[in-house]
Write an enzyme that holds these catalytic residues in place. Structure first.
Site, PDB file in Angstrom:
ATOM      1  N   GLY A  18      -6.029   1.683  -3.758  1.00  0.00           N
ATOM      2  CA  GLY A  18      -5.111   2.816  -3.914  1.00  0.00           C
ATOM      3  C   GLY A  18      -5.599   3.715  -5.025  1.00  0.00           C
ATOM      4  O   GLY A  18      -6.715   3.571  -5.514  1.00  0.00           O
ATOM      5  N   THR A  19      -4.768   4.614  -5.428  1.00  0.00           N
ATOM      6  CA  THR A  19      -5.148   5.566  -6.458  1.00  0.00           C
ATOM      7  C   THR A  19      -5.360   4.890  -7.805  1.00  0.00           C
ATOM      8  O   THR A  19      -6.148   5.347  -8.619  1.00  0.00           O
ATOM      9  CB  THR A  19      -4.036   6.624  -6.607  1.00  0.00           C
ATOM     10  OG1 THR A  19      -3.546   6.923  -5.301  1.00  0.00           O
ATOM     11  CG2 THR A  19      -4.557   7.882  -7.250  1.00  0.00           C
ATOM     12  N   GLY A  21      -6.097   1.544  -8.416  1.00  0.00           N
ATOM     13  CA  GLY A  21      -6.900   0.344  -8.511  1.00  0.00           C
ATOM     14  C   GLY A  21      -6.894  -0.440  -7.220  1.00  0.00           C
ATOM     15  O   GLY A  21      -6.333  -0.019  -6.216  1.00  0.00           O
ATOM     16  N   VAL A  22      -7.566  -1.568  -7.305  1.00  0.00           N
ATOM     17  CA  VAL A  22      -7.801  -2.379  -6.112  1.00  0.00           C
ATOM     18  C   VAL A  22      -6.603  -3.291  -5.842  1.00  0.00           C
ATOM     19  O   VAL A  22      -5.933  -3.744  -6.758  1.00  0.00           O
ATOM     20  CB  VAL A  22      -9.059  -3.235  -6.345  1.00  0.00           C
ATOM     21  CG1 VAL A  22      -9.401  -4.049  -5.109  1.00  0.00           C
ATOM     22  CG2 VAL A  22     -10.222  -2.347  -6.739  1.00  0.00           C
ATOM     23  N   LYS A  38      -2.000  -6.072  -7.070  1.00  0.00           N
ATOM     24  CA  LYS A  38      -2.489  -4.736  -7.377  1.00  0.00           C
ATOM     25  C   LYS A  38      -2.979  -4.738  -8.814  1.00  0.00           C
ATOM     26  O   LYS A  38      -2.224  -5.060  -9.726  1.00  0.00           O
ATOM     27  CB  LYS A  38      -1.354  -3.719  -7.194  1.00  0.00           C
ATOM     28  CG  LYS A  38      -1.808  -2.284  -7.068  1.00  0.00           C
ATOM     29  CD  LYS A  38      -0.634  -1.319  -7.115  1.00  0.00           C
ATOM     30  CE  LYS A  38      -0.183  -0.862  -5.736  1.00  0.00           C
ATOM     31  NZ  LYS A  38       0.755   0.294  -5.815  1.00  0.00           N
ATOM     32  N   ASP A 131       8.596   9.096  -1.823  1.00  0.00           N
ATOM     33  CA  ASP A 131       7.290   9.066  -1.152  1.00  0.00           C
ATOM     34  C   ASP A 131       7.406   8.312   0.167  1.00  0.00           C
ATOM     35  O   ASP A 131       6.552   7.505   0.510  1.00  0.00           O
ATOM     36  CB  ASP A 131       6.231   8.433  -2.070  1.00  0.00           C
ATOM     37  CG  ASP A 131       4.807   8.776  -1.627  1.00  0.00           C
ATOM     38  OD1 ASP A 131       4.637   9.648  -0.753  1.00  0.00           O
ATOM     39  OD2 ASP A 131       3.860   8.150  -2.139  1.00  0.00           O
TER      40      ASP A 131
HETATM   41  N1  LIG Z   1       2.008  -6.006  -0.468  1.00  0.00           N
HETATM   42  C1  LIG Z   1       0.849  -5.773   0.150  1.00  0.00           C
HETATM   43  N2  LIG Z   1       0.382  -6.636   1.070  1.00  0.00           N
HETATM   44  C2  LIG Z   1      -0.780  -6.398   1.703  1.00  0.00           C
HETATM   45  N3  LIG Z   1      -1.550  -5.331   1.505  1.00  0.00           N
HETATM   46  C3  LIG Z   1      -1.153  -4.422   0.597  1.00  0.00           C
HETATM   47  C4  LIG Z   1       0.064  -4.583  -0.128  1.00  0.00           C
HETATM   48  N4  LIG Z   1       0.207  -3.531  -0.955  1.00  0.00           N
HETATM   49  C5  LIG Z   1      -0.875  -2.755  -0.762  1.00  0.00           C
HETATM   50  N5  LIG Z   1      -1.708  -3.275   0.168  1.00  0.00           N
HETATM   51  C6  LIG Z   1      -2.980  -2.717   0.618  1.00  0.00           C
HETATM   52  O1  LIG Z   1      -3.641  -2.095  -0.449  1.00  0.00           O
HETATM   53  C7  LIG Z   1      -3.872  -0.724  -0.181  1.00  0.00           C
HETATM   54  C8  LIG Z   1      -3.694   0.072  -1.451  1.00  0.00           C
HETATM   55  O2  LIG Z   1      -2.331   0.086  -1.791  1.00  0.00           O
HETATM   56  P1  LIG Z   1      -1.736   1.067  -2.860  1.00  0.00           P
HETATM   57  O3  LIG Z   1      -0.255   1.003  -2.768  1.00  0.00           O
HETATM   58  O4  LIG Z   1      -2.345   0.778  -4.199  1.00  0.00           O
HETATM   59  O5  LIG Z   1      -2.290   2.464  -2.493  1.00  0.00           O
HETATM   60  P2  LIG Z   1      -2.026   3.387  -1.225  1.00  0.00           P
HETATM   61  O6  LIG Z   1      -0.607   3.314  -0.868  1.00  0.00           O
HETATM   62  O7  LIG Z   1      -2.997   3.094  -0.164  1.00  0.00           O
HETATM   63  O8  LIG Z   1      -2.407   4.765  -1.813  1.00  0.00           O
HETATM   64  P3  LIG Z   1      -1.599   5.627  -2.849  1.00  0.00           P
HETATM   65  O9  LIG Z   1      -1.889   5.046  -4.200  1.00  0.00           O
HETATM   66  O10 LIG Z   1      -2.177   6.970  -2.693  1.00  0.00           O
HETATM   67  O11 LIG Z   1      -0.169   5.535  -2.464  1.00  0.00           O
HETATM   68  C9  LIG Z   1      -2.874  -0.362   0.898  1.00  0.00           C
HETATM   69  O12 LIG Z   1      -3.334   0.678   1.685  1.00  0.00           O
HETATM   70  C10 LIG Z   1      -2.767  -1.668   1.665  1.00  0.00           C
HETATM   71  O13 LIG Z   1      -3.823  -1.755   2.593  1.00  0.00           O
END
Ligand SMILES: Nc1ncnc2c1ncn2[C@@H]1O[C@H](COP(=O)(O)OP(=O)(O)OP(=O)(O)O)[C@@H](O)[C@H]1O
Ligand SMILES: [Mg+2]
Lengths: 412, 333
Positions: A18-19, A21-22, A38, A131
């Site tokens: 995501g924005t 981190g991993v 996260k 969001d």
């Molecule tokens: N609870 C979870 N279970 C499984 N996978 C997850 C979970 N939360 C996030 N992910 C995975 O990690 C990725 C990154 O999540 P994150 O919420 O950090 O960013 P994002 O939603 O993709 O982007 P942004 O930060 O722009 O909202 C997601 O797209 C998803 O594939």
């Protein structure tokens, strides 16, 4: 102190980025539960823990509900802040995009009901999500849909509190936000939920504007330019401009397959004036949810395969099990494979047989029809429409706005 | 009007499911034990290592700051710094809690932030001794974290400058924040709800709005005092607000608080035991009446003791200094 916490989680593969981190998969040694962690870089930032992360932690700690993602733990380690979430298999965007999935009216009812339940809970707790979009609605191993990504969420409740209007990905932004409203309420989330509702019905984003102006144009083209009688406060909004009058279309033509109850609820959620827009709680009490068909049980909802374990049609051929027959029109059988990375057939198979009952159901459904046709976007050089997120320009704008906003006292 | 009272109530409804209620409301015995344990642990550390200071890493992990070997070796039983007693710790905390309100006033922060910072501070010292983390640093951290959590941004640098402190301290400590239970419920909202309800209740008798306003104002000041006692760790915000309102009514003597309380309870919480609530209010009252506001003079000697716990070499130095000054005074004579 933190060593003990770190040892608790056994790190597995990366799930996404995501924005901030991993995100990686991990096993909680204490409970055996699969979790998603996260990892947010702290670094030697001038202002410590970043605001988005802090908001997410702060609010999720208080919001415990079956339709809200659970924040299990938060701990710092080696210059990173770790947020431990319950593990979710997929998200609503993946469901909507997967052409291999047929969504029955009962399935749609179930997905939107869970969305509204999560939202109504947030609003009851005075939290605006800000969001809402399909990719922030995660889907758990038993089909439960949960609101996630609370990085833009805020408490509301003080009537005169002013917020930034630069929230939501554009396609989900309510008209009052597009007109620059600074004082807004839970209605903005309801509008976004209406967009998601429409998207479930259409299987594509409903109002795909490519600028804020265009977004309003798209909204007006669908529902007609609002008259001041319909929305008296509109003309006082900061960025209000007069639009040329367009008549709009009957909802029936926009959503030919939807039931009357469905359209009635949809129109109440898409009400222009946020003051008369239906609330999430009222929406849940709408007769759409009690009329037939009843919403599908979450565990029986059609879902794409879990993330990172891409489905392969051969796998279903290996599957000896007979699931319940799913009646669906033949057009659903066009198989679309969005680009995914490598997979392990054996792992996939065990997974499918072990605990993903509904995939068995899906594949069984496919087998009962004609042979699925593979339609791979990457092969044909066409991609699913890319969704706007809050882009970097918006983000820096947002940051500036929020910084300004922070100067104002919050309440009292 | 009704909606505002309703708002107060709905916020209380949130409180019932909050981390604040689930994890941060204690019994008096709990508190006593926690303070005792933290003190005991720090004392033991002091005996074993000759110092108590904990270092905070950027990510919030802790480690003991080991003194230089010579300091440790030289430290025989008698020259070792003395540990603080629990009462001394308490006095020092009280001093810095007052300071928190001072600093927040100086920055003109809203009361909510002040209250949040105070609660963070109190929660922090349920787990640590002041001998392990200097309350001055924790005070700043708590104010900074409270601003951030309440979305009222002030930069660490600015905060540090405003009070002539190194802002790196603030950031180093930020992660300590309390298991991330950042939303706290201050009594001010609840108080507002009760005052509005009171206004409605006395409507026909035409209580003048200026009277109500000054009643509200002095009740807020009573809340400010309550926030510096242990009461916020013992009672929910609604009860703190009522206790403050009762005190304020006693000052103004225009409103029959008991009558209002009876009616309010029968209207809104018919099942709530009146006597229980009164007992809580009485306890809070006693705490406020006993509230100490130590001055820097009062805590000077404790602070000196604390310094040598945190940094044994300063202890040595100060001893030598004392020694030298004695010698010189002898010379003089
Ligand atoms: N609870 C979870 N279970 C499984 N996978 C997850 C979970 N939360 C996030 N992910 C995975 O990690 C990725 C990154 O999540 P994150 O919420 O950090 O960013 P994002 O939603 O993709 O982007 P942004 O930060 O722009 O909202 C997601 O797209 C998803 O594939
Ligand atoms: Mg997201």
């Amino acid at each position: 102190m933190s060593e003990a916490v770190v040892d608790r989680y056994e790190k597995r593969e990366v799930l996404g980025e995501g924005t901030y981190g991993v995100v990686f998969k991990a096993i909680d040694r204490k409970t055996g539960q699969t979790v998603a962690i996260k990892k947010i870089r702290l670094g030697k930032q001038k202002e410590g823990v970043n605001f988005t992360a802090l908001r997410e932690i702060k609010l999720l700690k208080e919001l415990k509900d079956p339709n809200i993602i659970e924040l299990i733990d938060a701990y710092p380690n080696k210059g990173n802040l770790h947020l431990v979430f319950e593990f979710m298999e997929t998200d609503l965007e993946a469901v909507i995009r997967d052409r291999n999935i047929f969504l029955s009216p009962a399935d749609i009812k179930s997905y939107i009901q869970m969305t509204l339940k999560g939202l109504a809970f947030c609003h009851r707790k005075w939290v605006l999500h800000r969001d809402m979009k399909p990719n922030n609605l995660l889907i758990g191993p038993n089909g439960q849909l949960k609101l996630a990504d609370f990085g833009l969420a805020r408490l509301f409740g003080s009537p005169d509190r002013r917020f930034t209007h630069q929230v939501f990905a554009r396609w989900y932004r309510a008209p009052e936000l597009l007109f620059g409203a600074k004082q807004y309420g839970p209605g903005v989330d309801v509008w976004a939920a209406a967009c998601i509702f429409a998207e479930l019905l259409l299987r594509r984003p409903f109002l795909q504007g490519n600028s804020d102006i265009d977004q309003l144009g798209k909204i007006f083209a669908a529902f007609g330019t609002p008259k001041s009688l319909q929305w008296p406060d509109m003309v006082y909004l900061p960025d209000y401009v007069e639009y040329q009058h367009v008549p709009g279309q009957p909802l029936r033509t926009l959503f030919p397959m939807a039931s009357d109850d469905c359209l009635d609820l949809l129109s109440k959620m898409f009400t222009y004036d946020p003051k008369s827009r239906i609330s999430a709680q009222q929406a849940l009490e709408h007769r759409y949810f009690t009329s037939i068909p009843p919403p599908t049980e979450p565990a029986s909802l059609p879902r794409p395969p879990p993330k990172r374990e891409s489905v392969n049609s051969r796998v279903s051929d290996f599957n000896p099990q007979d699931g319940p027959t799913v009646l669906s029109p033949p057009r659903k059988l066009r198989r679309v494979m969005p680009q995914r990375e490598g997979f392990d057939i054996n792992a996939q198979l065990t997974d499918t047989m072990d605990d993903h009952g509904n995939e068995i159901r899906q594949t069984a459904g496919e087998r009962s029809g004609q042979a699925p046709m593979s339609l791979d976007f990457s092969v044909f050089g066409m991609r699913p429409p890319s969704r706007p997120t809050i882009n970097s320009a918006d983000r820096s704008h947002l940051k500036r706005k929020l910084d300004l906003e922070f100067q104002l006292p919050e309440e009292e | 009007m009704r909606s505002v009272a309703g708002l107060g109530q709905r916020l209380m409804a949130d409180f019932t499911t909050s981390t604040h209620r689930a994890k941060w409301i204690f019994t008096p015995q709990d508190l006593k034990e926690k303070y005792k344990n933290a003190n005991k642990r720090a004392k033991q550390t002091l005996e074993q290592h000759g110092t108590t200071q904990m270092k905070v890493d950027i990510d919030g992990s802790f480690s003991l700051v080991k003194p230089q070997n010579d300091a440790k070796d030289n430290a025989d039983k008698h020259s070792r710094p003395k540990a603080l007693k629990t009462e001394e710790e308490q006095l020092l905390r009280a001093f810095y809690e007052f300071k928190i309100q001072d600093v927040c006033d100086a920055f003109k922060f809203p009361r909510k932030i002040q209250a949040t910072a105070l609660i963070y501070f109190k929660r922090f010292y349920l787990q640590w001794s002041v001998m392990e983390h200097h309350p001055k640093n924790i005070m700043l951290t708590c104010i900074y974290a409270a601003c951030k959590a309440e979305e009222n941004h002030v930069s660490a640098e600015e905060l540090g400058k405003g009070i002539e402190q190194d802002h790196q301290f603030i950031l180093d400590n930020e992660m300590l924040s309390l298991g991330f239970d950042l939303i706290v419920y201050a009594p001010y909202r609840a108080l507002e709800g009760f005052v509005n309800d009171l206004e409605e209740f006395y409507d026909e008798e035409l209580v003048q709005s200026e009277i109500l306003k000054s009643l509200h104002d002095s009740a807020k000041m009573e809340v400010d005092k309550i926030m510096r006692t242990e009461a916020p760790l013992l009672f929910p915000p609604g009860q703190l607000a009522l206790a403050a309102l009762r005190r304020s009514c006693e000052i103004h003597k225009v409103i029959d608080f008991d009558r209002y309380l009876k009616s309010m309870l029968s209207r809104q919480h018919p099942s709530h035991a009146n006597s229980e609530l009164r007992a809580s209010m009485n306890t809070i009252d006693i705490m406020v009446n006993k509230l100490e506001t130590p001055t820097s003079k009062d805590v000077k000697h404790i602070d000196r003791k604390l310094k040598s716990c945190l940094d044994p070499s300063s202890h040595e130095k100060s001893k030598k200094r004392k020694h030298r000054s004695k010698e010189s005074s002898i010379d003089m004579s």
